[in-house]
Design a protein around this motif. Sequence first.
Motif, PDB file in Angstrom:
ATOM      1  N   ASP A 141       0.863  -1.166   0.000  1.00 21.88           N
ATOM      2  CA  ASP A 141       0.000   0.000   0.000  1.00 21.88           C
ATOM      3  C   ASP A 141       0.910   1.230   0.000  1.00 21.88           C
ATOM      4  O   ASP A 141       2.035   1.175   0.513  1.00 21.88           O
ATOM      5  CB  ASP A 141      -0.901   0.015   1.228  1.00 21.88           C
ATOM      6  CG  ASP A 141      -1.998  -1.023   1.133  1.00 21.88           C
ATOM      7  OD1 ASP A 141      -2.244  -1.533   0.026  1.00 21.88           O
ATOM      8  OD2 ASP A 141      -2.604  -1.350   2.167  1.00 21.88           O
ATOM      9  N   THR A 142       0.431   2.328  -0.564  1.00 23.51           N
ATOM     10  CA  THR A 142       1.288   3.506  -0.705  1.00 23.51           C
ATOM     11  C   THR A 142       0.539   4.775  -0.328  1.00 23.51           C
ATOM     12  O   THR A 142      -0.693   4.829  -0.389  1.00 23.51           O
ATOM     13  CB  THR A 142       1.800   3.660  -2.150  1.00 23.51           C
ATOM     14  OG1 THR A 142       0.715   3.955  -3.018  1.00 23.51           O
ATOM     15  CG2 THR A 142       2.507   2.385  -2.621  1.00 23.51           C
ATOM     16  N   VAL A 143       1.300   5.792   0.024  1.00 28.23           N
ATOM     17  CA  VAL A 143       0.744   7.120   0.255  1.00 28.23           C
ATOM     18  C   VAL A 143       1.808   8.145  -0.112  1.00 28.23           C
ATOM     19  O   VAL A 143       2.998   7.942   0.160  1.00 28.23           O
ATOM     20  CB  VAL A 143       0.290   7.305   1.716  1.00 28.23           C
ATOM     21  CG1 VAL A 143       1.471   7.209   2.677  1.00 28.23           C
ATOM     22  CG2 VAL A 143      -0.431   8.634   1.913  1.00 28.23           C
ATOM     23  N   ARG A 144       1.392   9.205  -0.778  1.00 26.62           N
ATOM     24  CA  ARG A 144       2.333  10.260  -1.115  1.00 26.62           C
ATOM     25  C   ARG A 144       2.604  11.115   0.117  1.00 26.62           C
ATOM     26  O   ARG A 144       1.686  11.520   0.833  1.00 26.62           O
ATOM     27  CB  ARG A 144       1.790  11.146  -2.242  1.00 26.62           C
ATOM     28  CG  ARG A 144       2.827  12.136  -2.738  1.00 26.62           C
ATOM     29  CD  ARG A 144       2.301  13.195  -3.671  1.00 26.62           C
ATOM     30  NE  ARG A 144       3.383  14.106  -4.057  1.00 26.62           N
ATOM     31  CZ  ARG A 144       3.846  15.094  -3.283  1.00 26.62           C
ATOM     32  NH1 ARG A 144       3.309  15.321  -2.096  1.00 26.62           N
ATOM     33  NH2 ARG A 144       4.856  15.866  -3.703  1.00 26.62           N
TER      34      ARG A 144
ATOM     35  N   LEU B 236      -4.097   6.491   8.444  1.00 23.94           N
ATOM     36  CA  LEU B 236      -4.937   6.050   9.554  1.00 23.94           C
ATOM     37  C   LEU B 236      -6.357   5.713   9.094  1.00 23.94           C
ATOM     38  O   LEU B 236      -6.996   4.831   9.667  1.00 23.94           O
ATOM     39  CB  LEU B 236      -4.958   7.111  10.647  1.00 23.94           C
ATOM     40  CG  LEU B 236      -3.610   7.321  11.357  1.00 23.94           C
ATOM     41  CD1 LEU B 236      -3.712   8.445  12.368  1.00 23.94           C
ATOM     42  CD2 LEU B 236      -3.143   6.036  12.029  1.00 23.94           C
ATOM     43  N   ARG B 237      -6.813   6.404   8.066  1.00 22.24           N
ATOM     44  CA  ARG B 237      -8.144   6.068   7.523  1.00 22.24           C
ATOM     45  C   ARG B 237      -8.124   4.681   6.877  1.00 22.24           C
ATOM     46  O   ARG B 237      -9.057   3.883   7.071  1.00 22.24           O
ATOM     47  CB  ARG B 237      -8.561   7.126   6.494  1.00 22.24           C
ATOM     48  CG  ARG B 237      -9.922   6.846   5.847  1.00 22.24           C
ATOM     49  CD  ARG B 237     -10.298   7.952   4.876  1.00 22.24           C
ATOM     50  NE  ARG B 237      -9.316   8.114   3.824  1.00 22.24           N
ATOM     51  CZ  ARG B 237      -9.257   7.344   2.733  1.00 22.24           C
ATOM     52  NH1 ARG B 237     -10.107   6.332   2.580  1.00 22.24           N
ATOM     53  NH2 ARG B 237      -8.349   7.577   1.802  1.00 22.24           N
TER      54      ARG B 237
ATOM     55  N   PRO C  70      -6.473   1.621  10.259  1.00 17.18           N
ATOM     56  CA  PRO C  70      -6.674   2.004  11.659  1.00 17.18           C
ATOM     57  C   PRO C  70      -5.938   1.107  12.653  1.00 17.18           C
ATOM     58  O   PRO C  70      -5.828   1.455  13.831  1.00 17.18           O
ATOM     59  CB  PRO C  70      -8.189   1.896  11.839  1.00 17.18           C
ATOM     60  CG  PRO C  70      -8.641   0.966  10.758  1.00 17.18           C
ATOM     61  CD  PRO C  70      -7.726   1.210   9.607  1.00 17.18           C
ATOM     62  N   ASP C  71      -5.421  -0.038  12.165  1.00 21.26           N
ATOM     63  CA  ASP C  71      -4.640  -0.919  13.034  1.00 21.26           C
ATOM     64  C   ASP C  71      -3.148  -0.611  12.993  1.00 21.26           C
ATOM     65  O   ASP C  71      -2.335  -1.363  13.553  1.00 21.26           O
ATOM     66  CB  ASP C  71      -4.872  -2.381  12.653  1.00 21.26           C
ATOM     67  CG  ASP C  71      -4.568  -2.667  11.176  1.00 21.26           C
ATOM     68  OD1 ASP C  71      -4.434  -1.693  10.407  1.00 21.26           O
ATOM     69  OD2 ASP C  71      -4.498  -3.847  10.807  1.00 21.26           O
ATOM     70  N   LEU C  72      -2.759   0.481  12.369  1.00 26.07           N
ATOM     71  CA  LEU C  72      -1.347   0.870  12.298  1.00 26.07           C
ATOM     72  C   LEU C  72      -0.740   0.876  13.698  1.00 26.07           C
ATOM     73  O   LEU C  72      -1.295   1.475  14.627  1.00 26.07           O
ATOM     74  CB  LEU C  72      -1.220   2.269  11.687  1.00 26.07           C
ATOM     75  CG  LEU C  72       0.221   2.795  11.592  1.00 26.07           C
ATOM     76  CD1 LEU C  72       0.882   2.285  10.322  1.00 26.07           C
ATOM     77  CD2 LEU C  72       0.240   4.320  11.639  1.00 26.07           C
ATOM     78  N   ASN C  73       0.420   0.227  13.843  1.00 26.28           N
ATOM     79  CA  ASN C  73       1.079   0.226  15.158  1.00 26.28           C
ATOM     80  C   ASN C  73       2.581   0.492  15.103  1.00 26.28           C
ATOM     81  O   ASN C  73       3.226   0.544  16.150  1.00 26.28           O
ATOM     82  CB  ASN C  73       0.821  -1.094  15.884  1.00 26.28           C
ATOM     83  CG  ASN C  73       1.520  -2.272  15.228  1.00 26.28           C
ATOM     84  OD1 ASN C  73       1.413  -2.470  14.022  1.00 26.28           O
ATOM     85  ND2 ASN C  73       2.218  -3.067  16.021  1.00 26.28           N
ATOM     86  N   VAL C  74       3.141   0.676  13.898  1.00 33.03           N
ATOM     87  CA  VAL C  74       4.571   0.972  13.782  1.00 33.03           C
ATOM     88  C   VAL C  74       4.775   2.077  12.752  1.00 33.03           C
ATOM     89  O   VAL C  74       4.235   1.998  11.643  1.00 33.03           O
ATOM     90  CB  VAL C  74       5.388  -0.269  13.358  1.00 33.03           C
ATOM     91  CG1 VAL C  74       6.866   0.091  13.211  1.00 33.03           C
ATOM     92  CG2 VAL C  74       5.218  -1.407  14.365  1.00 33.03           C
TER      93      VAL C  74
END
Length: 253
Positions: free
Chosen positions: A52-55, A72-73, A76-80
């Motif tokens: 997955d990517t984000v600019r 985060l949208r 939502p389980d991001l932890n690192v």
Amino acid sequence: MNISGNTIFIPGSTSGIGLALAQRLQAEGNTVVIGGRRTELLEKLAAEHGFDTVRIDTADAGSIRTAAAEVLRQHPDLNVVIAMAGIMRVEDWHHADGFLASAEEVVTTNVLGPIRLIAAFVEHLRTRPDATIVTVSSGLAFAPLAVTPSYNASKAAIHMLSESVRLQLADTPVRVVELVPPSVRTALLPGQEESEFAMPLDEFADEVISLLASEPDAKEIQVERVKFLRYGEVRGDYDQVVATLNAADPHGK
């Protein structure tokens, strides 16, 4: 830091150390979101590796806020969060026009960038189990390369920032882990990819993953090659370390 089962965001991971670690962390069973400035490169890496990517431009406060909201949208389980993005510039401090603009860019990217990333994610990370912030300093935080004063100073700042934030967040689930690279064969400086002094990229990335797996509670991740720089003052041979570094590698990391 657990080696698997995480959702990890790595801004500055479209090449070099960031990309090498992203590939290996994905192979260990993590969901990896990579970030960078070039949309076409992000699309290429997504197609090739399934990231997955984000600019994101870590020199731009607004870009960091926008990217964090998107990550985060979608996750939502991001932890690192691994604050990988950084720049290195050769500077001449004899005259202001030889260093001032460069120094400002280095500090904005290498110091304000990680600070803003932490600000964008820390409240979310405090709600997650096994949460980790990974900062990236350098062996040059502990022994200076003469031609890169601002880079050396920015990485020394990241080291002390890591030490301090770790103390403050000790009452939360968030760990702070500092990655301390030596010179690695990347495009951070012209010619560094071919440097005999620098550590091969794959060798470095493999050793980092091995250390993360074997030392899940480590505060610093130090490959063996960086300890020469990291512990010069402790050993009492700091002046020799600095002399050896500057004689051997005029463009090192």
